[in-house]
Design an enzyme around this catalytic site. Sequence first.
Site, mmCIF file in Angstrom:
data_model
loop_
_atom_site.group_PDB
_atom_site.id
_atom_site.type_symbol
_atom_site.label_atom_id
_atom_site.label_comp_id
_atom_site.label_asym_id
_atom_site.label_seq_id
_atom_site.Cartn_x
_atom_site.Cartn_y
_atom_site.Cartn_z
ATOM 1 N N HIS A 117 76.563 46.230 49.489
ATOM 2 C CA HIS A 117 77.503 46.314 50.604
ATOM 3 C C HIS A 117 78.833 45.751 50.105
ATOM 4 O O HIS A 117 78.845 44.860 49.254
ATOM 5 C CB HIS A 117 76.951 45.461 51.756
ATOM 6 C CG HIS A 117 77.714 45.565 53.033
ATOM 7 N ND1 HIS A 117 78.874 44.875 53.253
ATOM 8 C CD2 HIS A 117 77.478 46.261 54.168
ATOM 9 C CE1 HIS A 117 79.317 45.138 54.474
ATOM 10 N NE2 HIS A 117 78.477 45.980 55.056
ATOM 11 N N ASP A 194 71.870 38.623 48.936
ATOM 12 C CA ASP A 194 72.408 39.033 50.229
ATOM 13 C C ASP A 194 71.213 39.511 51.056
ATOM 14 O O ASP A 194 70.679 40.603 50.826
ATOM 15 C CB ASP A 194 73.434 40.156 49.996
ATOM 16 C CG ASP A 194 73.846 40.846 51.286
ATOM 17 O OD1 ASP A 194 73.304 40.502 52.354
ATOM 18 O OD2 ASP A 194 74.703 41.738 51.216
ATOM 19 N N GLN A 197 69.995 42.486 55.341
ATOM 20 C CA GLN A 197 69.107 43.548 55.838
ATOM 21 C C GLN A 197 67.638 43.219 55.621
ATOM 22 O O GLN A 197 66.782 44.083 55.829
ATOM 23 C CB GLN A 197 69.443 44.881 55.151
ATOM 24 C CG GLN A 197 70.837 45.392 55.444
ATOM 25 C CD GLN A 197 71.013 45.838 56.891
ATOM 26 O OE1 GLN A 197 70.044 46.017 57.636
ATOM 27 N NE2 GLN A 197 72.256 46.019 57.305
ATOM 28 N N LYS A 220 72.008 40.387 63.071
ATOM 29 C CA LYS A 220 71.090 41.422 62.592
ATOM 30 C C LYS A 220 69.637 40.993 62.769
ATOM 31 O O LYS A 220 68.726 41.689 62.341
ATOM 32 C CB LYS A 220 71.366 41.733 61.117
ATOM 33 C CG LYS A 220 72.713 42.443 60.885
ATOM 34 C CD LYS A 220 72.834 42.879 59.444
ATOM 35 C CE LYS A 220 74.248 43.179 59.021
ATOM 36 N NZ LYS A 220 74.792 44.401 59.600
ATOM 37 N N CYS A 358 80.000 50.948 54.511
ATOM 38 C CA CYS A 358 80.547 49.860 53.692
ATOM 39 C C CYS A 358 79.870 49.806 52.321
ATOM 40 O O CYS A 358 79.665 48.724 51.744
ATOM 41 C CB CYS A 358 80.432 48.502 54.380
ATOM 42 S SG CYS A 358 81.282 48.440 55.945
#
Length: 400
Positions: A117, A194, A197, A220, A358
Amino acid sequence: MYRDEFPILDTTVYGKPLIYFDNAATTQKPQAVIDALVRYYTTLNSNIHRGAHHLANVATEEYEQTREAVRQLINAEHRHEIVFTRGTTESINLVASSFCQAFLRQGDEVIVSGMEHHSNLVPWQMACERQGARLRVIPFSDDGVLDLEAYEGLFSARTRLVAVNHVSNTLGTVNPVARMARTAHSHNVPILIDGAQAISHMAVDVRALDCDFYCFSGHKMYGPMGVGVMYGKERWLDAMPPYQGGGEMIKEVTLEKTTYNELPFKFEAGTPAVGDVLGLHAAIDFMQRVGIDTIARHEAELTAYATEQMTALEGLRIYGTASQKTSVVSFLMGAAHPYDVGTLLDKMGIAVRTGHHCTQPIMDRYGIPGTVRASFALYNTKEEIDTFVAALRRIAPLLA
Ligand code: C6P
C-alpha cells in the site's frame, strides 16, 4: 453472523438493501463500539495523564486499560511497546521518520515489496530521499505471491530494514511474514509489518512472528476511525528519537534543553483520541466475543463461494489467486473500466471499491488501470454474494 449488532446494515441505498462489500477500506461498527463513543463523550470526556480530577483519572485508567487489551490481543511482551497513533499510516510514518533518523545513512538500503500500500512505500521513499539511501523491491508472481528467493537475494551489508505487508489490500495475499522475519534476522536486519489488512482476519502474535514493528488501524477491525497502533520491540523504541515534540512526551523542559518521557509516552505527543481509543477497546472485546477463528472460517467460506461463482462468469478475471488469501476479491470484467462496474453496482445498492486501491505499483505490474474490489467481513452472507453475482451477470451486457 452478528448482523443485528451493526445498525448501518439496515440502510437502504437507492431503495435497495445495502450490500456492503468495501470492508477492506473500513469495516462497519457494532453497536457496542458506537455505545463506547457515546459513553465517553456523555460521561467521561476529559484530557488524560494530566488532570488531578475524577474524570481525568477515570479516562486515563480506561485509556491505559485499552493499551493492555491491545498488548494481549497481539501478545506483545510489554504494555509500553504499544503506541497509539491515528492509524496505520501514522504508525508507519512514525517508524520511517524516527528509525531512519537514527539508523539509515547514505548508501543504506530498505527492502519493501512490490505489493505495498502507498502507506508502506511512500514513507520509505521519503526517508531514503532524506538520507541518500535506496529501496530494494521484492517482486511477485502473476498469482500475487512474493518471490522469496528474490527476497533473500536483496540483502546486502547495507540493508537496514525490511517493511512488508502481512496481507495485501488489493490481492488478498497472506505473506509468509514469520519466515520473512527469520530471513531478515539472519542478516541482523529488523522487520516492520503493515498489519492493516490482517488484524481483523487472523490471530496476530507479534512474539510468534518475531517482528520488530507491527502497525494497524482501529477502523479496519470494527473500531473507530482516528486511532491506530504501532507496536515496536522495546529495544528499538528505546533507541529511537521521538517522532513529534509537544505535550506529554517530555520529562523536563527548559528553554535550552528537553529530556524525553519514558515509553510509550515518548511517542505520544499531544492530546490523543481518547474516545476512539476506548472505542477500540470495545472493538477488541467484540472480536474476542465472536472469536477470530469464527470470523476467519466464515470469511474463508464467503471468499471460496464468491470466487467460485465469479470465476464462472465469462470475461471476468480475478487478480490475486494465491493459495493463502483473506476475504478480498479484485477483478475486472472484459474491457470495462472498473469505475463503470462500481457505479452500476452502486445503483443496485452494492458498495465495492474501484481504482488502484492506493497500490499503483500493483496496477503497473499487471498493466491495468485498476480493479473492482469486493471485500467481505463477518456480517456478510452467501445471499449477498448471490445478489452480487446476479448483478454482475446483469450488467455484463451493458459493459460489452
Ligand atoms: N487501505 C483500502 O481500501 P489507514 O488509512 O492509515 O487506516 O491505512 C492505510 C493502509 C495501510 N496498509 C494497508 C495494507 C492498507 O490496506 C491501508 C488502507 C484501505 O485498501 C484504504 S486506502
